[in-house]
Design a protein around this motif. Structure first.
Motif, PDB file in Angstrom:
ATOM      1  N   GLN A 120       0.850  -1.188   0.000  1.00  0.00           N
ATOM      2  CA  GLN A 120       0.000   0.000   0.000  1.00  0.00           C
ATOM      3  C   GLN A 120       0.879   1.227   0.000  1.00  0.00           C
ATOM      4  O   GLN A 120       1.952   1.227   0.608  1.00  0.00           O
ATOM      5  CB  GLN A 120      -0.880   0.050   1.269  1.00  0.00           C
ATOM      6  N   ASN A 121       0.409   2.285  -0.629  1.00  0.00           N
ATOM      7  CA  ASN A 121       1.087   3.564  -0.550  1.00  0.00           C
ATOM      8  C   ASN A 121       0.831   4.150   0.837  1.00  0.00           C
ATOM      9  O   ASN A 121      -0.298   4.212   1.289  1.00  0.00           O
ATOM     10  CB  ASN A 121       0.516   4.503  -1.621  1.00  0.00           C
ATOM     11  N   SER A 122       1.897   4.568   1.527  1.00  0.00           N
ATOM     12  CA  SER A 122       1.743   5.003   2.918  1.00  0.00           C
ATOM     13  C   SER A 122       1.033   6.344   3.059  1.00  0.00           C
ATOM     14  O   SER A 122       0.510   6.675   4.120  1.00  0.00           O
ATOM     15  CB  SER A 122       3.092   5.052   3.618  1.00  0.00           C
ATOM     16  N   GLY A 123       1.047   7.143   1.959  1.00  0.00           N
ATOM     17  CA  GLY A 123       0.387   8.445   2.029  1.00  0.00           C
ATOM     18  C   GLY A 123       1.255   9.470   2.752  1.00  0.00           C
ATOM     19  O   GLY A 123       2.467   9.319   2.816  1.00  0.00           O
ATOM     20  N   PRO A 124       0.662  10.571   3.270  1.00  0.00           N
ATOM     21  CA  PRO A 124      -0.793  10.720   3.392  1.00  0.00           C
ATOM     22  C   PRO A 124      -1.476  11.082   2.079  1.00  0.00           C
ATOM     23  O   PRO A 124      -0.887  11.735   1.242  1.00  0.00           O
ATOM     24  CB  PRO A 124      -0.942  11.850   4.409  1.00  0.00           C
ATOM     25  N   LEU A 125      -2.684  10.580   1.952  1.00  0.00           N
ATOM     26  CA  LEU A 125      -3.555  10.934   0.856  1.00  0.00           C
ATOM     27  C   LEU A 125      -4.496  12.014   1.382  1.00  0.00           C
ATOM     28  O   LEU A 125      -5.242  11.761   2.325  1.00  0.00           O
ATOM     29  CB  LEU A 125      -4.345   9.709   0.396  1.00  0.00           C
ATOM     30  N   SER A 126      -4.441  13.181   0.804  1.00  0.00           N
ATOM     31  CA  SER A 126      -5.277  14.288   1.261  1.00  0.00           C
ATOM     32  C   SER A 126      -6.373  14.552   0.239  1.00  0.00           C
ATOM     33  O   SER A 126      -6.076  14.700  -0.951  1.00  0.00           O
ATOM     34  CB  SER A 126      -4.436  15.551   1.451  1.00  0.00           C
ATOM     35  N   VAL A 127      -7.609  14.595   0.700  1.00  0.00           N
ATOM     36  CA  VAL A 127      -8.742  14.888  -0.173  1.00  0.00           C
ATOM     37  C   VAL A 127      -9.621  15.913   0.514  1.00  0.00           C
ATOM     38  O   VAL A 127      -9.691  15.959   1.752  1.00  0.00           O
ATOM     39  CB  VAL A 127      -9.574  13.623  -0.513  1.00  0.00           C
ATOM     40  N   PRO A 128     -10.301  16.765  -0.249  1.00  0.00           N
ATOM     41  CA  PRO A 128     -11.214  17.730   0.373  1.00  0.00           C
ATOM     42  C   PRO A 128     -12.505  17.043   0.806  1.00  0.00           C
ATOM     43  O   PRO A 128     -12.902  16.003   0.259  1.00  0.00           O
ATOM     44  CB  PRO A 128     -11.478  18.736  -0.753  1.00  0.00           C
ATOM     45  N   GLU A 129     -13.141  17.613   1.794  1.00  0.00           N
ATOM     46  CA  GLU A 129     -14.426  17.092   2.262  1.00  0.00           C
ATOM     47  C   GLU A 129     -15.413  17.009   1.103  1.00  0.00           C
ATOM     48  O   GLU A 129     -15.508  17.927   0.274  1.00  0.00           O
ATOM     49  CB  GLU A 129     -14.978  18.001   3.352  1.00  0.00           C
ATOM     50  N   GLN A 188     -15.615  12.473   4.653  1.00  0.00           N
ATOM     51  CA  GLN A 188     -15.849  13.351   5.788  1.00  0.00           C
ATOM     52  C   GLN A 188     -14.573  13.448   6.629  1.00  0.00           C
ATOM     53  O   GLN A 188     -13.764  12.512   6.640  1.00  0.00           O
ATOM     54  CB  GLN A 188     -16.972  12.790   6.662  1.00  0.00           C
ATOM     55  N   PRO A 189     -14.394  14.547   7.354  1.00  0.00           N
ATOM     56  CA  PRO A 189     -13.219  14.641   8.236  1.00  0.00           C
ATOM     57  C   PRO A 189     -13.102  13.452   9.189  1.00  0.00           C
ATOM     58  O   PRO A 189     -11.987  13.045   9.531  1.00  0.00           O
ATOM     59  CB  PRO A 189     -13.466  15.947   8.998  1.00  0.00           C
ATOM     60  N   SER A 190     -14.235  12.858   9.567  1.00  0.00           N
ATOM     61  CA  SER A 190     -14.199  11.698  10.460  1.00  0.00           C
ATOM     62  C   SER A 190     -13.654  10.443   9.780  1.00  0.00           C
ATOM     63  O   SER A 190     -13.362   9.446  10.448  1.00  0.00           O
ATOM     64  CB  SER A 190     -15.597  11.400  11.011  1.00  0.00           C
ATOM     65  N   ASP A 191     -13.497  10.490   8.457  1.00  0.00           N
ATOM     66  CA  ASP A 191     -12.877   9.372   7.737  1.00  0.00           C
ATOM     67  C   ASP A 191     -11.352   9.429   7.815  1.00  0.00           C
ATOM     68  O   ASP A 191     -10.664   8.497   7.374  1.00  0.00           O
ATOM     69  CB  ASP A 191     -13.288   9.377   6.257  1.00  0.00           C
ATOM     70  N   SER A 192     -10.809  10.506   8.339  1.00  0.00           N
ATOM     71  CA  SER A 192      -9.352  10.637   8.459  1.00  0.00           C
ATOM     72  C   SER A 192      -8.838   9.559   9.401  1.00  0.00           C
ATOM     73  O   SER A 192      -9.200   9.519  10.591  1.00  0.00           O
ATOM     74  CB  SER A 192      -8.984  12.033   8.989  1.00  0.00           C
ATOM     75  N   ALA A 193      -8.016   8.676   8.863  1.00  0.00           N
ATOM     76  CA  ALA A 193      -7.530   7.513   9.602  1.00  0.00           C
ATOM     77  C   ALA A 193      -6.515   6.799   8.719  1.00  0.00           C
ATOM     78  O   ALA A 193      -6.259   7.224   7.587  1.00  0.00           O
ATOM     79  CB  ALA A 193      -8.682   6.558   9.948  1.00  0.00           C
ATOM     80  N   THR A 194      -5.963   5.727   9.232  1.00  0.00           N
ATOM     81  CA  THR A 194      -5.123   4.846   8.418  1.00  0.00           C
ATOM     82  C   THR A 194      -5.965   3.659   7.974  1.00  0.00           C
ATOM     83  O   THR A 194      -6.682   3.062   8.790  1.00  0.00           O
ATOM     84  CB  THR A 194      -3.903   4.369   9.204  1.00  0.00           C
ATOM     85  N   THR A 227       1.032  -2.076   5.002  1.00  0.00           N
ATOM     86  CA  THR A 227       1.473  -1.124   6.024  1.00  0.00           C
ATOM     87  C   THR A 227       0.474   0.002   6.254  1.00  0.00           C
ATOM     88  O   THR A 227       0.626   0.780   7.181  1.00  0.00           O
ATOM     89  CB  THR A 227       2.837  -0.523   5.660  1.00  0.00           C
ATOM     90  N   GLY A 228      -0.552   0.087   5.395  1.00  0.00           N
ATOM     91  CA  GLY A 228      -1.597   1.076   5.599  1.00  0.00           C
ATOM     92  C   GLY A 228      -1.366   2.363   4.836  1.00  0.00           C
ATOM     93  O   GLY A 228      -0.225   2.752   4.558  1.00  0.00           O
ATOM     94  N   THR A 229      -2.464   3.015   4.476  1.00  0.00           N
ATOM     95  CA  THR A 229      -2.452   4.330   3.845  1.00  0.00           C
ATOM     96  C   THR A 229      -3.136   5.316   4.775  1.00  0.00           C
ATOM     97  O   THR A 229      -4.269   5.089   5.201  1.00  0.00           O
ATOM     98  CB  THR A 229      -3.202   4.314   2.491  1.00  0.00           C
ATOM     99  N   ARG A 230      -2.429   6.402   5.075  1.00  0.00           N
ATOM    100  CA  ARG A 230      -3.022   7.431   5.924  1.00  0.00           C
ATOM    101  C   ARG A 230      -3.845   8.380   5.065  1.00  0.00           C
ATOM    102  O   ARG A 230      -3.342   8.936   4.091  1.00  0.00           O
ATOM    103  CB  ARG A 230      -1.930   8.185   6.673  1.00  0.00           C
ATOM    104  N   LEU A 231      -5.103   8.520   5.420  1.00  0.00           N
ATOM    105  CA  LEU A 231      -6.025   9.399   4.706  1.00  0.00           C
ATOM    106  C   LEU A 231      -6.318  10.631   5.551  1.00  0.00           C
ATOM    107  O   LEU A 231      -6.626  10.504   6.739  1.00  0.00           O
ATOM    108  CB  LEU A 231      -7.338   8.668   4.403  1.00  0.00           C
TER     109      LEU A 231
END
Lengths: 114, 111
Positions: free
Chosen positions: B6-15, B80-86, B103-107
């Motif tokens: 997995q790409n570790s990120g962070p992957l940033s997306v707008p709400e 949603q901002p509450s989706d911010s997690a790994t 290893t997880g992707t941080r969103l």
């Protein structure tokens, strides 16, 4: 929530001392697992159990042993703790080997070895 | 060594946008695939699983599996901002009790 508890939740210990972590489930699931989670490595399997007294090694088993004398309890022992075993340890359970069987995770134990 | 990448990120997306998380695996015999969400300091919790080629939808989440390409993805609609997690991808092989985790992707969902 799946009925899984881990104890202790936090522990600080010294290098060379033995440490035992306990995982307890109330779900009567057959499969139990111990993982460690470290930054950059994700979740790595240490040992797992597929029944009472039936256990096998995972990918990072060196320095760890396990025992399962009852369906509900799975113990992880660090025989002589080292600083490289500082980690967060998660226990997980699963009901079976069907393709859709997921794992349910316990709350984790944060272990620090000084 | 069977691997899950997995790409570790962070992957940033707008709400409100769609977040796309990807995972590749090396064991062609793998049969079932799981997506977990993990908030900082918490344990992983299952979002959904998939084991047939194609798409599987559950609310705002869609899992996609392509066994020929050894690729599984998770789409989160209306982020949603509450989706911010790994987000952790896990794979279970054929006839095994073991799950291999990426290893997880941080969103990060930006309000």
């Amino acid at each position: 929530d799946a009925g899984i508890t881990q104890s202790p939740r936090h522990k600080v210990t010294e290098t060379g001392t033995p440490v035992t972590l306990r995982c307890h489930q109330t779900e009567n699931h057959r499969y139990m697992y111990w993982y460690r989670q470290d930054p950059g490595h994700g979740l790595r399997l240490i040992h797992y159990s597929y029944g009472v007294k039936d256990t096998d090694k995972g990918e990072v088993s060196d320095g760890y042993s396990v025992s399962r004398s009852k369906t509900e309890d799975f113990l992880l022992t660090l025989e002589s703790a080292t600083s490289s075993q500082t980690s967060v340890y998660f226990c997980a359970i699963s009901p079976g080997t069907a393709m859709y069987n997921e794992q349910f995770f316990g709350p984790g134990t944060r272990l620090t070895v000084l | 060594q069977k691997e899950v990448e997995q790409n570790s990120g962070p992957l940033s997306v707008p709400e409100g946008a769609i977040a796309s998380l990807n995972c590749t695996y090396s064991d062609r015999g793998s049969q079932s695939f799981f997506w977990y969400r993990q908030y900082s300091g918490k344990s992983p919790e299952l979002i959904m699983f998939i084991y047939s080629n194609g798409d599987k939808e559950d609310g705002r989440f869609t899992a996609q599996l392509n066994k020929a390409s050894q690729y599984v993805s998770l789409l989160i609609r209306d982020s949603q901002p509450s989706d911010s997690a790994t987000y952790l991808c896990a794979v279970r092989g054929s006839g095994t009790y073991k799950y291999i985790f990426g290893t997880g992707t941080r969103l990060k969902v930006l309000a």
